[in-house]
Enzyme design. Structure first.
Site, PDB file in Angstrom:
ATOM      1  N   ASP A   1      -0.384  -5.875   9.180  1.00  0.00           N
ATOM      2  CA  ASP A   1      -1.451  -4.726   8.867  1.00  0.00           C
ATOM      3  C   ASP A   1      -2.830  -5.580   8.496  1.00  0.00           C
ATOM      4  O   ASP A   1      -2.642  -6.483   7.611  1.00  0.00           O
ATOM      5  CB  ASP A   1      -0.991  -4.126   7.868  1.00  0.00           C
TER       6      ASP A   1
ATOM      7  N   TRP B   1       0.842  -1.352   0.106  1.00  0.00           N
ATOM      8  CA  TRP B   1       0.058  -0.106   0.020  1.00  0.00           C
ATOM      9  C   TRP B   1       0.876   1.230  -0.162  1.00  0.00           C
ATOM     10  O   TRP B   1       1.754   1.241   0.950  1.00  0.00           O
ATOM     11  CB  TRP B   1      -0.921  -0.088   1.189  1.00  0.00           C
TER      12      TRP B   1
ATOM     13  N   LYS C   1     -13.104  -0.676   6.423  1.00  0.00           N
ATOM     14  CA  LYS C   1     -13.868  -1.670   5.387  1.00  0.00           C
ATOM     15  C   LYS C   1     -14.976  -2.499   6.048  1.00  0.00           C
ATOM     16  O   LYS C   1     -15.999  -2.648   5.409  1.00  0.00           O
ATOM     17  CB  LYS C   1     -12.774  -2.350   4.428  1.00  0.00           C
TER      18      LYS C   1
END
Lengths: 417, 420
Positions: A228, A147, A264
């Site tokens: 993560d 990311w 999310k």
């Protein structure tokens, strides 16, 4: 002109213009695309940029259970606006631990998990890396690719970073041998940033056997795993299965750090809900770790925002709410998986050159399409399809109505010479 | 259980070298108060408003707007822009700099929604560290978290002698003297009003003198504004320093908090303003500010910004808010008067004029750390060991008890001195 040459890039305290030397920074790669999409007036535009879920009507989605709980909270006269503790809501933190490590994880009972409520995934990462920098500094190994904000966050926390060759473009899969080899040469005590599941941007995850190999090399080189976890629920569709890596590493006795996001999987994006977990060897060390973690947080934001964590806590600690949430989550993840299948079918139907198996093999929000930056540019400029120049496409932006146009556009740019 | 607690021989205790960090000065006192089971405990620690019934207070206009927002189907949970809600940012500019301030129209104020006052300070100082560097001058004393934040952003800090214990007032000449020797390009952290912890502010004339020395030494003002409305009771008057410095053409930074004046504490609502010479530089500054924010927490939380935005941009709500704010600040001012009266009535040793002279949430009582300890341990009255007392925790019911306790601890000192 003369002034420009003299003062560019250098702060001149005697200058009238104290900011004169500052150079324009590039727009964020992800938010930048979102803005470009917003500005586009075309009726066929498709937003496959930012990883935010869309319904089949291309609309943002607020979970029904969230709406219900929000109303409960706002109408609850026993709640007020007093500062939360620095480390956040206790109920929320406990709920996060159970979701991540398992309801009955012995680590919870033994007090080996230090948890603090943070501002989404980014907040948890920054708090975690600030803590690393201050207390267990070392090089940070990040996947290539990762990311985009990972690299920035680590840089701003003042840590060195190295890449391990995560993605194999030939197979469009996980490069296990390359990763293991790279990590086996890392300095002892280095930190390894690992995506728990639904790797962003590639959508490609290690298998369970491969996770064990990664654990092995971490043990051998005394590497500190920093996980993560932004997509629990989105990879396999199963909450427990998706956090296999964290639970396995915990079982193997690792001390490690985990950044957890609810942006999310609870659709809480703008309320900034997340957590950082630090797994220690015993509760006495946990107490010391927490006391230092609190200073990291106190100097960034003092304490976290209330509403998001109050909502999440009600979900995580109430069985009825929890079940309602899991149901809705399945609908959301199910639609994304359906879109993967649809897109692959359309590409096959149109006989688009190339192998598109990875579209259904990769998991989570994103597909690493394999499109080149130039092909991505063409997709955007000519066909109004917005994605990252790395070829990362957010499947959550595909709908039953736009999938054909998308497939046709892909065919056009792939065939374009 | 045994397996879990067992030392894993293939990985050392990677955190075992950590030592216990001290509890936060302010939150630590709050926790001690919470743990105290005494019936007549008094909380004068953290700067959070209490009603005369000693209860936390949520503004009615905030509750009303929250309901509106919850029932507004046009709103969703999509990420805010990195720099936050544009309406909120515009509203903040107008509140602080003045509705018709030309700086706003000319695009010379870069604003980002931040996480309360702390969030704004951290973002501002990270920006300073990255782009301006320089030593940061902080008042002696200042809010304890200022020093920590500066330390964590890697900036050097130097004290300027703000408070004069003899007069219990602002030490203007010493401050000017100190700043006149600061390296060019240094940053000066200034409290806009209702200085925390002393409650003592420069007069308008003294502000002009501070502005002079900043010009002379090319110092960059960094204002912290957490109490607009609480000093004089008037929003415009309280912002005098910022507006005057803006008028004088300073490029500067301002950290702003709505925690207290909108009672939005736990929703973390604040703003950072950077005043630049023109809108081209503003664009450049904003682009870099966004990276500072993106790497801290990506983008700010929505609800607090939405609530504040509706207050700032809607005339009716704005008026309601001002009304309620006046009630809140009025009660604190009344408690100052009450406490002073009680202390006078009891003939408590010493000069207590500063109780009504100082402004805002806090009084720097002048009590020593030992006296404060006695207040806490023997009388269950919680305040900071620096002598900082939050007036917002005083009520018409506990003020006499408080005055009596102060009399006792002050008396003890006097007795001891006399007997020696």
């Amino acid at each position: 002109m003369q002034k420009l040459q003299l003062l560019q890039n250098q702060f001149n305290p005697t200058s009238d213009d104290i900011f004169f030397h500052i150079v324009q920074a590039p727009p964020d790669p992800i938010f930048g695309i979102a803005n470009a999409y917003k500005a586009d007036t075309s009726s066929t535009k498709i937003d496959l940029g930012v990883g935010a879920y869309r319904t089949d009507e291309e609309k943002p989605y607020v979970f029904e259970i969230i709406k219900k709980l929000e109303k409960e909270i706002v109408n609850d006269p026993t709640l007020n606006k007093e500062y939360l503790p620095i480390e956040g809501l206790a109920d929320f933190n406990k709920g996060c631990q159970k979701l991540m490590f398992g309801q009955n994880s012995p680590l919870i009972a033994s007090g080996q998990i230090v948890t603090a409520q943070c501002l989404g995934g980014t907040g948890a990462l920054r708090v975690g890396f600030e803590f690393v920098k201050r207390h267990i500094p070392g090089d940070v190994y990040v996947s290539k690719p990762t990311w985009s904000n990972h690299n920035q966050v680590i840089e701003r926390a003042g840590l060195n970073q190295f890449e391990y060759p995560y993605f194999e473009p030939k197979t469009k899969g996980f490069n296990c041998a390359g990763t293991i080899e790279c990590l086996s040469q890392a300095r002892m005590g280095s930190i390894v940033l690992l995506h728990v599941c639904a790797h962003n941007p590639t959508g490609v995850d290690p298998t369970e056997a491969e996770w064990l190999q990664i654990a092995d090399v971490c043990k051998k080189r005394r590497l500190v795993p920093f996980f993560d976890c932004a997509y629990q629920g989105f990879a396999s569709g199963c909450i427990e299965k998706d956090v296999f890596a964290v639970r396995k590493f915990a079982e193997l006795g690792f001390q490690m750090i985990v950044a957890q996001s609810f942006s999310k999987n609870m659709g809480l994006y703008n309320e900034r809900v997340g957590a950082v977990h630090i797994v220690t060897s015993n509760k006495d060390i946990s107490a010391r770790v927490l006391s230092n973690l609190k200073i990291v947080i106190r100097t960034i934001c003092s304490n976290p925002p209330a509403i998001g964590a109050r909502i999440a806590a009600k979900i995580l600690t109430d069985e009825k709410n929890f079940n309602a949430w899991v149901e809705e989550l399945k609908t959301v993840t199910g639609r994304i998986i359906k879109m993967r299948t649809l897109l692959k079918q359309e590409l096959d139907n149109l006989k688009v050159p190339g192998n598109w198996d990875h579209i259904t093999r990769q998991t989570g929000f994103f597909t690493f399409t394999g499109l080149t930056p130039e092909q991505c540019d063409l997709l955007t400029k000519q066909y109004h399809v917005y994605l990252l120049r790395s070829g990362r496409m957010s499947m959550a932006g595909i709908t039953s109505k736009n999938v054909r146009y998308l497939a046709e556009s892909i065919k056009a740019v792939v065939q374009n010479k | 259980m045994q397996q879990v607690n067992q030392l894993n021989s293939t990985q050392q205790h990677i955190f075992s070298h950590l030592t216990q960090a001290p509890p936060d000065q302010i939150f630590g006192i709050m926790n001690a108060y919470k743990a105290d089971t005494s019936d007549n405990k008094i909380d004068l620690g953290v700067g959070a408003y209490r009603t005369d019934e000693e209860k936390p207070y949520v503004f009615d206009v905030v509750k009303k707007i929250e309901q509106e927002i919850i029932n507004d189907n046009t709103l969703n949970k999509e990420y805010l822009p990195i720099e936050g809600l544009p309406d909120f940012n515009k509203g903040c500019q107008m509140l602080l700099f003045g509705k018709d301030n030309p700086l706003i129209e000319s695009g010379r104020i870069v604003t980002a929604q931040c996480l309360g006052g702390t969030g704004a300070l951290r973002v501002g100082f990270d920006f300073v560290k990255r782009h301006l560097a320089g030593d940061v001058y902080v008042s002696n004393p200042t809010w304890s978290n200022h020093n920590q934040i500066l330390d964590r952003t890697g900036l050097n800090q130097v004290n300027y002698p703000y408070y004069d214990p003899n007069t219990k007032g602002f030490n203007c000449s010493a401050t000017l003297d100190c700043l006149s020797q600061a390296k060019q390009g240094s940053i000066v952290l200034l409290h806009v009003c209702a200085h925390n912890p002393t409650g003592v502010d420069p007069t308008e004339t003294e502000w002009l003198q501070i502005a002079d020395v900043c010009k002379a030494r090319n110092l960059i003002p960094f204002f912290d504004c957490a109490y607009q409305g609480f000093a004089s009771g008037c929003i415009e008057k309280d912002a005098f320093a910022v507006r005057k410095f803006a008028e004088l053409g300073f490029q500067m930074i301002v950290a702003y908090s709505f925690s207290k004046n909108m009672g939005l504490y736990n929703e973390r609502v604040g703003a950072l303003h950077i005043v630049t010479p023109n809108k081209e530089i503003s664009a450049i500054v904003l682009s870099n500010l966004k990276i500072v924010i993106r790497t801290l927490y990506s983008c700010p939380p929505a609800i607090g910004g939405r609530i504040a935005s509706r207050i700032l941009c809607n005339e009716k709500y704005f008026k309601e808010w001002i009304e309620e704010l006046n009630t809140v600040t009025g009660r604190i001012i009344r408690m100052r008067t009450l406490l002073k009266n009680e202390l006078d009535k009891l003939n408590v040793q010493g000069n207590w004029d500063h109780i009504t002279r100082q402004t805002g949430f806090f009084t720097f009582t002048g009590l020593t750390p030992e006296q404060c300890d006695k207040l806490t341990q023997e009388h269950h009255i919680y305040l900071l060991r620096s002598g900082r007392m939050s007036m917002a925790g005083i009520t018409s019911k506990n003020v006499s008890q408080l005055a009596e306790a102060i009399k006792i601890v002050v008396q003890n000192e006097c007795d001891i001195l006399l007997n020696n």
